[in-house]
Design an enzyme around this catalytic site. Sequence first.
Site, PDB file in Angstrom:
ATOM      1  N   GLU A 143       0.773  -1.252   0.000  1.00 43.48           N
ATOM      2  CA  GLU A 143       0.000   0.000   0.000  1.00 43.48           C
ATOM      3  C   GLU A 143       0.796   1.290   0.000  1.00 43.48           C
ATOM      4  O   GLU A 143       0.211   2.366   0.089  1.00 43.48           O
ATOM      5  CB  GLU A 143      -1.022   0.011   1.164  1.00 43.48           C
ATOM      6  CG  GLU A 143      -2.114  -1.025   0.977  1.00 43.48           C
ATOM      7  CD  GLU A 143      -3.259  -0.959   1.992  1.00 43.48           C
ATOM      8  OE1 GLU A 143      -3.091  -0.328   3.046  1.00 43.48           O
ATOM      9  OE2 GLU A 143      -4.319  -1.543   1.715  1.00 43.48           O
TER      10      GLU A 143
HETATM   11  C1  BMA Z   1      -4.956  -2.925   4.509  1.00 46.68           C
HETATM   12  C2  BMA Z   1      -3.882  -3.892   4.859  1.00 46.68           C
HETATM   13  C3  BMA Z   1      -3.494  -3.772   6.284  1.00 46.68           C
HETATM   14  C4  BMA Z   1      -4.667  -3.497   7.144  1.00 46.68           C
HETATM   15  C5  BMA Z   1      -5.955  -3.860   6.465  1.00 46.68           C
HETATM   16  C6  BMA Z   1      -7.165  -3.571   7.267  1.00 46.68           C
HETATM   17  O1  BMA Z   1      -4.601  -1.625   4.682  1.00 46.68           O
HETATM   18  O2  BMA Z   1      -2.828  -3.831   3.985  1.00 46.68           O
HETATM   19  O3  BMA Z   1      -2.531  -2.774   6.423  1.00 46.68           O
HETATM   20  O4  BMA Z   1      -4.540  -4.165   8.339  1.00 46.68           O
HETATM   21  O5  BMA Z   1      -6.069  -3.209   5.245  1.00 46.68           O
HETATM   22  O6  BMA Z   1      -7.342  -2.192   7.498  1.00 46.68           O
END
Ligand code: BMA
Length: 798
Positions: free
Chosen positions: A430
């Site tokens: 991300e």
């Molecule tokens: C995304 C993932 C995690 C996170 C999840 C739930 O951002 O990559 O970083 O725990 O969603 O929010």
Amino acid sequence: MIYIQKEGGRFMRRIDLNGRWQIRDSKGEFSLVGLVPGVVQADLVREGLLPHPYVGTNEDLFKEIEDREWIYEREFNFREDLLDEDRVDLVFEGIDTLADVYLNDVYLGSTEDMFLEYRFDIKGVLKEKNHLRVFIKSPVKVPKTLEQNYGVLGGPEDSIRGYIRKAQYSYGWDWGARIVTSGIWRPVYIETYRKARLQDSTAYLVDLKGKDAVVKVNGFVYGEGDLSVDVFVNGEKMGSYQVMEKNGEKFFEGVFSLKNVKLWYPWNVGEPYLYDFTFILKESEKEVYREEKKIGLRKVRILQEPDGEGKTFIFEINGEKVFAKGANWIPADNILTWLKTEDYEKLVKMAKEANMNMLRVWGGGIYESEDFYKLCDELGIMVWQDFMYACLEYPDHLPWFRKLANDEARKIVRKLRYHPSIVLWCGNNENNWGFDEWGNMSRKVDGINLGNRLYLFDFPRICAEEDPATPYWPSSPYGGEKANSEKEGDRHVWNVWSGWMNYDHYEKDTGKFISEFGFQGAPHMKTIEFFSKPQERDPFHPVMLKHNKQVEGQERLIRFIYGNFGRCRDFESFVYLSQLNQAEAIKFGVEHWRSRKYKTAGTLFWQLNDSWPVFSWSAVDYFKRPKALYYYARRFFADVLPVVKKVDGKVGLFVVSDLRELKKASVRFAAYRVSGDLVFEKFYDVTLPADSVTLVDTVSTSDDLVFFVEVRVEGRSFKNYRILKKWREMDVPDPGISVIEKENEIEITAERPAFGIKILSEELPEDDFLFLEPGEKIILKKPGGFFDVKSLFDYLER
Ligand code: BMA
């Protein structure tokens, strides 16, 4: 993996230094026996000096020891005759994290990356009686100082973690406790050998010539002498290769042809065949070292071709397209050293039993243990492997950090590349989405976002050099104009849940490969009982809030339960409805995306497992107790999935087949009123082409009905149901469930459509959260001890 030959032809030996060490903190408060491999936090709990971190609000107590330094010490004797070996190395497979290592008061070196193995030449320092000391610096104080020097890194929250190469989730995550561990977390040993040793040997498929494969082998050699490497496959010698030198590194390399090759496939496409490879290092024709590995040969491509909507993102293994079904994997404990081989076995097998063919090792955790990848190799589960960078800017504009990150990437790729299950290297989690859209991650140095030097330039080059058989992808999500595009690459769908939207929005999403999407659900009631007292069992009790790490996590659970089912009757119904909601949500998304095959080519829900007992997006909780989502996943990821959904105001009946051959199937489609009156029943004989989606019928009908469908293929039955409205709009009546107890089985029937049928029992039932069409029967193994059967109706407020 490494072979130790017995006396006679002995060429290498390992002397274990695991077990009891003495540990103390720099403030002089603690002095205790520590276990290696282990972390201080686990020792403090075992010795009764701190309470269990996963109970109540105990997690907070662990924050108080984050800024300590710890000294690990032990004495050991060493056999005099072994002091004469050519080579004597002290090997730490993993230290958490920043440490100085001393043997007999001689400084050997420092460690700065918990993911890496550190090896020290101790030949000149070792005696018969020895004293080994590891001084571990605070994983909070050091990065804090770096942050003061170099500036705050942008991300969703203030964070120092970007300055240290340690598992990022240990500083707390939206499903994880904050337990910033310190310790010697992987094995320690002394290795003696003659002349030279071999490391990171691998083999991969270069080309196929009819039934024969062109296979390339290589590996690295450390040491001196007249060196060569013999390679055996399933006991047969394939070649002998001279050790060469380039850029100061010694290595061997060779190519041979393997007749009638058996390739490695994901389990739902073919057999995940593994060859026994033996790599024997010889010095002047005498064996001095060997590596033995099970290696699978496969060809991986990601097909990115125009498809009218944008560009596809399809995994192709050995020329076959594969729809990826699976979940995201996070570290299975906050205290990693509590994990045993059996834990990995249980979880990875559970993934396979839920019909998953891919797991994504998410970038905020760790490069997993060998146990994990070996299981994935054997079971035929593909692994999407992130590099360990998540949701933050990383200071790769600083030369020391960039060098460390490059060094880590190269060593990790060399170590893990022989696993055929790893089908993708991915730069991070991300961060590129963050650069594009999160506002506070847009800092650039010399025109480059912090981290992109690694993801866009260094890692792709390192992967191409070290593992040409596996593709590289810069980030998850990535592709298109903005990183989280719906038109290209992979996509994380978080408008649902985190963006407060309900799950019907999944249906509007045309992402090409959904590598994350999720919906929270409570853990199993017994798991809640582990961390709370009866009087704490309220969704907003401080103990519950402590065990849901997302900002407004509990609020969302309530909002979506009320929105979809109406009010909860009590805490038990809150737990049940949150799980059912989660399962229904992910089912809805998967049905939508699977029926778009291959315009969408994968669904990996967030997340398979948990790192501690918590309210989260997981399908299986910390104690490996399945939630409703897990039982649902077994059904919605099956090779054949009937899907009923709205298309242009009508109701369409589709059958998704991931079977590799054309099959004849019989289909039964029925609609009821909730009262149990049958509205229609239809039968079809259909042909399901290999790896296809077939539209069987469309009907004009009312939204108030409950639909059931069954597809029979070669004696196997695949069932599904669909309601088109929200459950709270359906006026769910008492389904009139009857249970007949037999000697070893129970038989469940219902007078009216029944959903969310739950088996309440001491031991886990073999199946749960089931549904029933009137007149049908569910037969289950009788659970031991007392049991009860309930359904959605029993948990709704009336
Ligand atoms: C995304 C993932 C995690 C996170 C999840 C739930 O951002 O990559 O970083 O725990 O969603 O929010």
